[in-house]
Scaffold this active site. Sequence first.
Site, PDB file in Angstrom:
ATOM      1  N   GLN A  30       0.848  -1.172   0.000  1.00  0.00           N
ATOM      2  CA  GLN A  30       0.000   0.000   0.000  1.00  0.00           C
ATOM      3  C   GLN A  30       0.892   1.232   0.000  1.00  0.00           C
ATOM      4  O   GLN A  30       2.083   1.152   0.292  1.00  0.00           O
ATOM      5  CB  GLN A  30      -0.888   0.017   1.254  1.00  0.00           C
ATOM      6  CG  GLN A  30      -1.881  -1.112   1.335  1.00  0.00           C
ATOM      7  CD  GLN A  30      -3.201  -0.743   0.662  1.00  0.00           C
ATOM      8  OE1 GLN A  30      -3.229  -0.001  -0.320  1.00  0.00           O
ATOM      9  NE2 GLN A  30      -4.295  -1.259   1.180  1.00  0.00           N
ATOM     10  N   SER A  31       0.305   2.392  -0.303  1.00  0.00           N
ATOM     11  CA  SER A  31       1.135   3.595  -0.251  1.00  0.00           C
ATOM     12  C   SER A  31       1.689   3.808   1.155  1.00  0.00           C
ATOM     13  O   SER A  31       2.785   4.355   1.311  1.00  0.00           O
ATOM     14  CB  SER A  31       0.340   4.813  -0.715  1.00  0.00           C
ATOM     15  OG  SER A  31      -0.817   4.989   0.057  1.00  0.00           O
ATOM     16  N   GLU A  32       0.950   3.386   2.188  1.00  0.00           N
ATOM     17  CA  GLU A  32       1.459   3.428   3.551  1.00  0.00           C
ATOM     18  C   GLU A  32       0.934   2.231   4.339  1.00  0.00           C
ATOM     19  O   GLU A  32      -0.207   1.794   4.131  1.00  0.00           O
ATOM     20  CB  GLU A  32       1.019   4.702   4.299  1.00  0.00           C
ATOM     21  CG  GLU A  32       1.466   5.991   3.664  1.00  0.00           C
ATOM     22  CD  GLU A  32       2.919   6.324   3.877  1.00  0.00           C
ATOM     23  OE1 GLU A  32       3.563   5.687   4.750  1.00  0.00           O
ATOM     24  OE2 GLU A  32       3.408   7.225   3.179  1.00  0.00           O
ATOM     25  N   THR A  33       1.775   1.739   5.238  1.00  0.00           N
ATOM     26  CA  THR A  33       1.335   0.787   6.257  1.00  0.00           C
ATOM     27  C   THR A  33       1.623   1.412   7.611  1.00  0.00           C
ATOM     28  O   THR A  33       2.728   1.908   7.851  1.00  0.00           O
ATOM     29  CB  THR A  33       2.060  -0.564   6.130  1.00  0.00           C
ATOM     30  OG1 THR A  33       1.706  -1.169   4.882  1.00  0.00           O
ATOM     31  CG2 THR A  33       1.672  -1.507   7.257  1.00  0.00           C
TER      32      THR A  33
END
Length: 278
Positions: free
Chosen positions: A44-47
């Site tokens: 994902q773009s961020e975790t």
Amino acid sequence: MTLPVVAVDAFSAEPLGGNGATVVWLEQPADRHWMQQMAAAFNQSETAFLWRHGGQWYLRWFTPSCEVDLCGHATLAATLALHHWKQLPIHSPQQLQTRSGPLRIELQSPISAAIDLPSDGLKPRGKDPWMAPFQPLQQWTSDLGYGVLLLEPTADLKQLNPDDPCWASSLEKAWVLMQRCSGPSDYQLRFFAPGLGLREDPVTGSAHALVAPWWCEQLRQSSVRGWQPSHRPGGLCCEPLSSGMIRLTGDGVILWDGDLRSEPAHPSAEPWLALHPN
């Protein structure tokens, strides 16, 4: 060992819109290398990784390739995840301890939250030759490592190419391209971040927190509505506070939840408390 995990589409009222983030609930601090591996696996773009210690919640953010100092949509996702896990009631403000200091969060409803992010401010920047095709009206840089270009309202923001090599041609880690727009939103922007390992971030809370004070000043408004016309569009409301923080309010949708079957390694080279001096 299993760890609770949820996937949230942040800054969107519809599934598969906005910006996706995975949120993992740790029992205790985990090794940075393990968290980075997990972020790469989720892709994902961020975790976001959450854990509780001494009565406080701690939060760290990872892209698939690096840890970042600030992330708005994953903070919103973490807020909704805490409510999903019955750890955060509605209208009960809390603070998350992060690399950017304590951040206030408050759940407005089961699908909406407000988060307070810092805003470093825009610093005037000279033009580089690669900027010429975009004909920026103004350009800035910031301590966050984001460059910003202000485009004409008539510029076709949707047609910008995330794969254009120009986004990696400067010292900035990411570029915000923004413009005034009409309709329900006051302005819109896109965010290209090759320096963070992101081709394009769909809806970027930290970018809106950076530019919202400028738009409020230009439009003489106490708050503004921002929009991001990416491949997964979404929007949010931005309100500068007297403290210097920016309150971002937006919706989010929990896409799925489950259990992560991976035993996290414990921190080795770095004392985790050293990352949270506040």
